[in-house]
Design a protein around this motif. Sequence first.
Motif, PDB file in Angstrom:
ATOM      1  N   ASP A 320       0.945  -1.935  -0.348  1.00  0.00           N
ATOM      2  CA  ASP A 320       0.071   0.212  -0.455  1.00  0.00           C
ATOM      3  C   ASP A 320       1.160   0.916  -0.220  1.00  0.00           C
ATOM      4  N   MET A 321       1.673   1.398   0.192  1.00  0.00           N
ATOM      5  CA  MET A 321       2.828   2.168   0.841  1.00  0.00           C
ATOM      6  C   MET A 321       3.786   1.971  -0.438  1.00  0.00           C
ATOM      7  N   LEU A 322       4.096   3.693  -1.242  1.00  0.00           N
ATOM      8  CA  LEU A 322       4.368   3.842  -2.465  1.00  0.00           C
ATOM      9  C   LEU A 322       6.179   4.022  -2.021  1.00  0.00           C
ATOM     10  N   GLY A 323       7.794   3.949  -2.478  1.00  0.00           N
ATOM     11  CA  GLY A 323       8.742   4.022  -1.480  1.00  0.00           C
ATOM     12  C   GLY A 323       9.493   2.650  -2.437  1.00  0.00           C
ATOM     13  N   GLU A 324      10.122   2.579  -3.826  1.00  0.00           N
ATOM     14  CA  GLU A 324      11.086   1.204  -3.428  1.00  0.00           C
ATOM     15  C   GLU A 324      11.732   0.412  -2.397  1.00  0.00           C
ATOM     16  N   PHE A 325      12.634   2.052  -2.354  1.00  0.00           N
ATOM     17  CA  PHE A 325      12.878   1.856  -0.563  1.00  0.00           C
ATOM     18  C   PHE A 325      12.222   0.831   0.324  1.00  0.00           C
ATOM     19  N   ASN A 326      11.046   0.769   0.289  1.00  0.00           N
ATOM     20  CA  ASN A 326      10.149  -0.186   1.175  1.00  0.00           C
ATOM     21  C   ASN A 326      10.417  -1.344   0.880  1.00  0.00           C
ATOM     22  N   PHE A 327      10.172  -1.712  -0.435  1.00  0.00           N
ATOM     23  CA  PHE A 327      10.731  -3.573  -1.089  1.00  0.00           C
ATOM     24  C   PHE A 327      11.420  -3.852  -0.037  1.00  0.00           C
ATOM     25  N   LEU A 328      12.556  -2.628   0.158  1.00  0.00           N
ATOM     26  CA  LEU A 328      14.250  -3.199   0.980  1.00  0.00           C
ATOM     27  C   LEU A 328      13.823  -3.324   2.004  1.00  0.00           C
ATOM     28  N   ASN A 329      12.636  -2.644   2.530  1.00  0.00           N
ATOM     29  CA  ASN A 329      12.417  -3.217   4.219  1.00  0.00           C
ATOM     30  C   ASN A 329      11.635  -4.542   4.543  1.00  0.00           C
ATOM     31  N   ALA A 330      10.271  -4.250   3.457  1.00  0.00           N
ATOM     32  CA  ALA A 330       9.835  -5.339   3.241  1.00  0.00           C
ATOM     33  C   ALA A 330      10.512  -6.577   3.226  1.00  0.00           C
ATOM     34  N   ALA A 331      11.595  -6.387   2.727  1.00  0.00           N
ATOM     35  CA  ALA A 331      12.650  -7.239   2.012  1.00  0.00           C
ATOM     36  C   ALA A 331      13.006  -8.552   3.894  1.00  0.00           C
ATOM     37  N   ALA A 332      14.018  -7.242   4.817  1.00  0.00           N
ATOM     38  CA  ALA A 332      14.315  -6.921   6.032  1.00  0.00           C
ATOM     39  C   ALA A 332      13.398  -7.778   7.069  1.00  0.00           C
ATOM     40  N   ALA A 333      11.738  -6.977   6.438  1.00  0.00           N
ATOM     41  CA  ALA A 333      10.737  -7.820   7.766  1.00  0.00           C
ATOM     42  C   ALA A 333      10.922  -9.275   7.157  1.00  0.00           C
ATOM     43  N   ILE A 334      10.596  -9.526   6.181  1.00  0.00           N
ATOM     44  CA  ILE A 334      10.264 -11.051   6.031  1.00  0.00           C
ATOM     45  C   ILE A 334      11.743 -11.553   6.930  1.00  0.00           C
ATOM     46  N   ALA A 335      12.959 -11.879   6.542  1.00  0.00           N
ATOM     47  CA  ALA A 335      13.713 -12.115   6.680  1.00  0.00           C
ATOM     48  C   ALA A 335      14.309 -11.804   8.352  1.00  0.00           C
ATOM     49  N   ILE A 336      13.589 -11.020   9.124  1.00  0.00           N
ATOM     50  CA  ILE A 336      13.235 -11.379  10.808  1.00  0.00           C
ATOM     51  C   ILE A 336      12.636 -12.035  10.784  1.00  0.00           C
ATOM     52  N   ALA A 337      11.094 -11.964  10.379  1.00  0.00           N
ATOM     53  CA  ALA A 337       9.965 -12.870  10.352  1.00  0.00           C
ATOM     54  C   ALA A 337      10.083 -14.301  10.935  1.00  0.00           C
ATOM     55  N   MET A 338      10.927 -14.438   9.411  1.00  0.00           N
ATOM     56  CA  MET A 338      11.627 -16.704   9.296  1.00  0.00           C
ATOM     57  C   MET A 338      12.449 -16.536   9.462  1.00  0.00           C
ATOM     58  N   LYS A 339      13.251 -15.776  10.119  1.00  0.00           N
ATOM     59  CA  LYS A 339      14.638 -15.742  11.678  1.00  0.00           C
ATOM     60  C   LYS A 339      13.501 -16.299  13.260  1.00  0.00           C
ATOM     61  N   ALA A 340      12.315 -15.113  13.423  1.00  0.00           N
ATOM     62  CA  ALA A 340      11.618 -15.449  14.110  1.00  0.00           C
ATOM     63  C   ALA A 340      10.554 -16.553  14.670  1.00  0.00           C
ATOM     64  N   GLY A 341      10.818 -17.655  12.952  1.00  0.00           N
ATOM     65  CA  GLY A 341       9.855 -18.902  13.304  1.00  0.00           C
ATOM     66  C   GLY A 341       8.633 -18.373  12.025  1.00  0.00           C
ATOM     67  N   VAL A 342       8.753 -17.446  11.602  1.00  0.00           N
ATOM     68  CA  VAL A 342       7.573 -17.504   9.979  1.00  0.00           C
ATOM     69  C   VAL A 342       8.226 -18.177   8.638  1.00  0.00           C
ATOM     70  N   PRO A 343       6.806 -19.181   8.400  1.00  0.00           N
ATOM     71  CA  PRO A 343       7.752 -20.214   7.431  1.00  0.00           C
ATOM     72  C   PRO A 343       7.802 -19.162   6.169  1.00  0.00           C
ATOM     73  N   PHE A 344       8.436 -19.156   4.704  1.00  0.00           N
ATOM     74  CA  PHE A 344       8.921 -18.429   3.496  1.00  0.00           C
ATOM     75  C   PHE A 344       7.234 -18.256   2.983  1.00  0.00           C
ATOM     76  N   ASP A 345       6.612 -19.854   2.614  1.00  0.00           N
ATOM     77  CA  ASP A 345       5.282 -19.688   2.572  1.00  0.00           C
ATOM     78  C   ASP A 345       4.032 -19.468   3.444  1.00  0.00           C
ATOM     79  N   SER A 346       4.317 -18.565   4.088  1.00  0.00           N
ATOM     80  CA  SER A 346       3.067 -18.740   4.990  1.00  0.00           C
ATOM     81  C   SER A 346       2.041 -17.244   4.887  1.00  0.00           C
ATOM     82  N   ASP A 347       1.103 -17.326   4.850  1.00  0.00           N
ATOM     83  CA  ASP A 347       0.284 -16.321   4.542  1.00  0.00           C
ATOM     84  C   ASP A 347       0.418 -15.411   5.441  1.00  0.00           C
ATOM     85  N   ALA A 348       1.135 -15.271   6.307  1.00  0.00           N
ATOM     86  CA  ALA A 348       0.895 -13.873   7.145  1.00  0.00           C
ATOM     87  C   ALA A 348       2.400 -13.031   6.492  1.00  0.00           C
ATOM     88  N   LEU A 349       3.218 -13.681   5.506  1.00  0.00           N
ATOM     89  CA  LEU A 349       4.030 -12.197   4.949  1.00  0.00           C
ATOM     90  C   LEU A 349       2.990 -11.472   4.419  1.00  0.00           C
TER      91      LEU A 349
END
Length: 541
Positions: A320-349
């Motif tokens: 919903d947020m414009l900003g290509e740099f937010n793609f990088l923020n999203a990548a960080a969040a996905i990596a963090i969530a995965m380290k916290a136990g969320v699978p990459f294929d989870s709908d939660a992402l």
Amino acid sequence: MSTTTSPLSLASVAKLLEEHHLLREIVAGDHWTIDADTVPGAHDPIPSITYDTREVKPGSLLFIKGRFKPEFLDGIDDKGLAVYVAETEYSDRTKAPGLIVDNVHRAMSLIAAEYFGHPERELTMVGITGTKGKTTTDYYTHAILNAYTHGHAAMMSSIAVCLDGKTFEPSKLTTPEPLDAFRMLREAADNGMTHLVMEISSQAYKIQRIYGLTFDVGAFLNISPDHISPIEHPTFEDYFHCKRQIIANSRTMVIGADSAHIGLLREDAAAHGAPVTTFAMHDPAAGLHTPADVVVAADPRRKTGFIAACGDEARPFELDMLGEFNFLNAAAAIAIAMKAGVPFDSDALAAIEHVQVPGRMERFIGGDDLHVYVDFAHNYMSTKALVDEMIRVYGERNPRITLVSGTTGGKAIDRREGIVKGALGRAESFIFTLDDPNFEDPRKICEEMASFVPDDGRQTVQIIVPREEAIVTAIAQAKESTERDGRFNIVLVIGKGHETRNIINGKHVWWPGDAVIVRRELGLDDASSQTASQTTQQPQA
């Protein structure tokens, strides 16, 4: 004031401080000692702890910190002060015994953790630091974890605090004082939260606000010079060193693969036995192609879409947020969530797709040919990223870009040039204005910023100190440009983001917020008709 069923006493606090080599001595009038048992009442329970003398009640422990004035202790014995913790003794002001320590913030953090029953041990703790993107990544990560745990994730950010998975309250500091932080951790744990995500500022480590706190997942997004001043960090090395302390205090790390000084960050992680997961954004046109564990790339079919890949798996997302740099923020969040136990294929992402952060890339449309953005960009790195995004999204429309900006007084002096440098060559109009001048003359700050704009005829410069007038003028001139030349206009109002105050002469002076003024000028919010000048003090310029 914080109260609990704490088992703390002067004796147990002294023992805790001794174990961490912080206690220098105990001063009880003329009796100076390191033996707590020789102090009367040493084993009496401490019912409450505070760092505010106004909140002292019978039996309280008081932390004395910062720019404390001794006269604040006048009459404190009548309130029933039991003990104080400080870096110097105040026996001339109070009969209460003092635990004299080397660092009161370290002591406060240790004591607060003990007082609240170590709530951090009941939560999966995530800490995020970096020069740019902390808040957005915090929001993204919280959204994922909250979806994955069905509403059992808490969050602490520079904008808001959420301790029950659903209710957001305004925050005061990026990283709270230790007493406040552990009180909030206790509340989150008592609310049944299982995870907590928090932003970590460089100052948090500089002044030991989170001493002794270990994160299950730490994240280091990026680094560039910022907060360099006599009252923050004297050098970039000091700033970077403080940021890096998160690595020594995390069990596992997520690190931006394209971060400056990535080699040193990896060395730190190896030295502290913290396994590293990396994230990166691939953009061949910009020369970004660093291998990483989680990689994102813009989807050319959608302005806010990207593809995330982890190993052989890939998934599309649209923010919903414009900003290509937010793609990088999203990548960080996905990596963090995965380290916290969320699978990459989870709908939660997919929860990141619906996140909007107040004061970050807030867009207001004043017609087909006028867009206004309110954003927290406040240094070179964030300003450049914002303007780069405007060119990426709107470049084919040949936009006339106006930058409305000021910067802080008394600190982070390098931002004055950095903000200008981040927009030079793309912005055609600069309007410099008020933004937390504190004890400095805001006009002189604006004049210094203006001095960094070349006098080459490629851009115009105006100094309009009252912030409301600056925003009004920028929008009016953008409308005139559209009517006169048919140009597509973008106005970027940066620096304050969601904030509703200006720091002037050491005081917080209410400000309705940039977004309120923008909405009113674009006719988007009739409820915001009251002008800032009617309710806000502006310094004389």
